[in-house]
Scaffold this active site. Structure first.
Site, PDB file in Angstrom:
ATOM      1  CE  LYS A 133      -3.951  -2.159   2.334  1.00  0.00           C
ATOM      2  NZ  LYS A 133      -4.942  -2.003   3.446  1.00  0.00           N
ATOM      3  CE1 TYR A 182      -9.461  -2.559   0.727  1.00  0.00           C
ATOM      4  CE2 TYR A 182      -8.548  -0.787  -0.601  1.00  0.00           C
ATOM      5  CZ  TYR A 182      -8.370  -1.881   0.235  1.00  0.00           C
ATOM      6  OH  TYR A 182      -7.105  -2.304   0.557  1.00  0.00           O
ATOM      7  CG  PHE A 184     -12.836   2.176   7.690  1.00  0.00           C
ATOM      8  CD1 PHE A 184     -12.414   1.592   6.505  1.00  0.00           C
ATOM      9  CD2 PHE A 184     -13.478   1.379   8.628  1.00  0.00           C
ATOM     10  CE1 PHE A 184     -12.620   0.239   6.256  1.00  0.00           C
ATOM     11  CE2 PHE A 184     -13.689   0.021   8.388  1.00  0.00           C
ATOM     12  CZ  PHE A 184     -13.263  -0.541   7.197  1.00  0.00           C
ATOM     13  NE  ARG A 226      -6.701 -12.005   5.850  1.00  0.00           N
ATOM     14  CZ  ARG A 226      -7.167 -10.762   5.612  1.00  0.00           C
ATOM     15  NH1 ARG A 226      -7.486 -10.376   4.389  1.00  0.00           N
ATOM     16  NH2 ARG A 226      -7.310  -9.916   6.584  1.00  0.00           N
ATOM     17  CB  THR A 257      -6.929  -5.464  10.043  1.00  0.00           C
ATOM     18  OG1 THR A 257      -7.557  -6.573   9.409  1.00  0.00           O
ATOM     19  CG2 THR A 257      -7.244  -4.187   9.283  1.00  0.00           C
ATOM     20  NE  ARG A 308      -2.297  -5.700   6.970  1.00  0.00           N
ATOM     21  CZ  ARG A 308      -3.476  -6.218   6.666  1.00  0.00           C
ATOM     22  NH1 ARG A 308      -3.998  -7.179   7.407  1.00  0.00           N
ATOM     23  NH2 ARG A 308      -4.156  -5.769   5.628  1.00  0.00           N
ATOM     24  CG  ASN A 324      -3.496  -2.164   6.866  1.00  0.00           C
ATOM     25  OD1 ASN A 324      -3.395  -1.761   5.711  1.00  0.00           O
ATOM     26  ND2 ASN A 324      -4.491  -2.911   7.270  1.00  0.00           N
ATOM     27  CG  HIS A 353      -5.411  -6.113  -0.215  1.00  0.00           C
ATOM     28  ND1 HIS A 353      -6.630  -5.932   0.384  1.00  0.00           N
ATOM     29  CD2 HIS A 353      -5.583  -7.088  -1.156  1.00  0.00           C
ATOM     30  CE1 HIS A 353      -7.511  -6.750  -0.181  1.00  0.00           C
ATOM     31  NE2 HIS A 353      -6.907  -7.454  -1.127  1.00  0.00           N
ATOM     32  CD  GLU A 396      -9.178  -8.819  -3.451  1.00  0.00           C
ATOM     33  OE1 GLU A 396     -10.032  -8.444  -2.633  1.00  0.00           O
ATOM     34  OE2 GLU A 396      -8.067  -9.271  -3.109  1.00  0.00           O
TER      35      GLU A 396
HETATM   36  P1  IDP Z   1      -7.939  -6.541   5.867  1.00  0.00           P
HETATM   37  O1  IDP Z   1      -7.156  -5.599   4.959  1.00  0.00           O
HETATM   38  O2  IDP Z   1      -7.085  -7.073   6.974  1.00  0.00           O
HETATM   39  O3  IDP Z   1      -8.664  -7.612   5.101  1.00  0.00           O
HETATM   40  P2  IDP Z   1     -10.506  -5.198   6.149  1.00  0.00           P
HETATM   41  O4  IDP Z   1     -11.394  -5.283   7.351  1.00  0.00           O
HETATM   42  O5  IDP Z   1     -10.923  -5.925   4.917  1.00  0.00           O
HETATM   43  O6  IDP Z   1      -9.034  -5.640   6.612  1.00  0.00           O
HETATM   44  O7  IDP Z   1     -10.349  -3.650   5.814  1.00  0.00           O
HETATM   45  C1  IDP Z   1      -9.803  -3.225   4.589  1.00  0.00           C
HETATM   46  C2  IDP Z   1      -8.846  -2.101   4.852  1.00  0.00           C
HETATM   47  O8  IDP Z   1      -9.568  -0.980   5.354  1.00  0.00           O
HETATM   48  C3  IDP Z   1      -7.794  -2.375   5.925  1.00  0.00           C
HETATM   49  O9  IDP Z   1      -6.682  -3.103   5.452  1.00  0.00           O
HETATM   50  C4  IDP Z   1      -7.410  -0.972   6.348  1.00  0.00           C
HETATM   51  O10 IDP Z   1      -6.520  -0.348   5.415  1.00  0.00           O
HETATM   52  C5  IDP Z   1      -8.764  -0.265   6.295  1.00  0.00           C
HETATM   53  N1  IDP Z   1      -9.435  -0.271   7.605  1.00  0.00           N
HETATM   54  C6  IDP Z   1     -10.047  -1.332   8.214  1.00  0.00           C
HETATM   55  N2  IDP Z   1     -10.549  -0.984   9.401  1.00  0.00           N
HETATM   56  C7  IDP Z   1     -10.232   0.328   9.565  1.00  0.00           C
HETATM   57  C8  IDP Z   1     -10.491   1.273  10.620  1.00  0.00           C
HETATM   58  O11 IDP Z   1     -11.106   0.961  11.652  1.00  0.00           O
HETATM   59  N3  IDP Z   1     -10.039   2.548  10.418  1.00  0.00           N
HETATM   60  C9  IDP Z   1      -9.357   2.926   9.276  1.00  0.00           C
HETATM   61  N4  IDP Z   1      -9.113   2.067   8.270  1.00  0.00           N
HETATM   62  C10 IDP Z   1      -9.528   0.788   8.411  1.00  0.00           C
HETATM   63 MG    MG Z   2     -10.203  -7.483   3.741  1.00  0.00          MG
END
Ligand code: IDP
Ligand code: MG
Length: 142
Positions: A10, A50, A58, A86, A92, A103, A113, A116, A127
């Site tokens: 990212k 997304y 968010f 993963r 996350t 991460r 973070n 992805h 994807e």
């Molecule tokens: P993942 O990337 O671990 O699968 P997801 O829940 O699918 O997590 O969320 C997608 C992306 O959205 C996360 O990787 C992160 O960049 C962002 N994100 C998720 N939760 C939050 C939050 O609470 N605040 C800000 N950004 C968030």
């Molecule tokens: Mg996800």
């Protein structure tokens, strides 16, 4: 196909010079890159990628972040690729990610973070197709 996943480095990690370290960790974990390229997501692309999160608070912040700079997108091959990737990237939120995960090592916070990873074989396929045409993916079967 349970041997493929989609990964992204990212904008936070690319901008702070961590792309090489993330690629090292990716290869060290046994993934083979079938396709990879540097790109900058447009707003339309980030919103579409997304879309599953569009009702989340968010979402706007996420789209702004994902369009803020360059990302490196990859199609990765490994046995049990989705789960293995993963496990390699960690939770996350880097504060909750296991020691040694990408991460934990390189992410700033839950939003910024570093990487992805697809969450299912079905989404991995979607994807990969979102960013790569078939001819861009190198087959290891040859
Ligand atoms: P993942 O990337 O671990 O699968 P997801 O829940 O699918 O997590 O969320 C997608 C992306 O959205 C996360 O990787 C992160 O960049 C962002 N994100 C998720 N939760 C939050 C939050 O609470 N605040 C800000 N950004 C968030
Ligand atoms: Mg996800």
């Amino acid at each position: 196909m349970n041997n493929l996943t989609f990964a992204m480095v990212k904008p936070d990690a690319v901008a702070s010079g961590k792309l090489g370290k993330v690629l090292d960790a990716t290869l060290a974990a046994g993934f083979i890159m079938l396709g990879g390229k540097l790109t900058r997501l447009t707003k339309v692309q980030a919103q579409a990628f997304y879309a599953v999160h569009k009702e989340r608070p968010f979402y706007g912040e996420l789209v702004d972040f994902m369009t803020s700079g360059k990302t490196f997108v990859m199609a990765l091959e490994r046995e049990n690729a989705v789960q293995a990737w993963r496990d390699t990237i960690g939770a996350t939120d880097p504060a909750e990610a296991a020691e040694g995960t990408i991460r934990k090592l390189y992410a700033e916070d839950k939003g910024r973070n570093a990487v992805h990873g697809s969450d299912s074989d079905e989404n991995a396929q979607k994807e990969i197709a979102f960013f790569f045409s078939d001819v861009e993916l190198i087959s290891n079967q040859d």
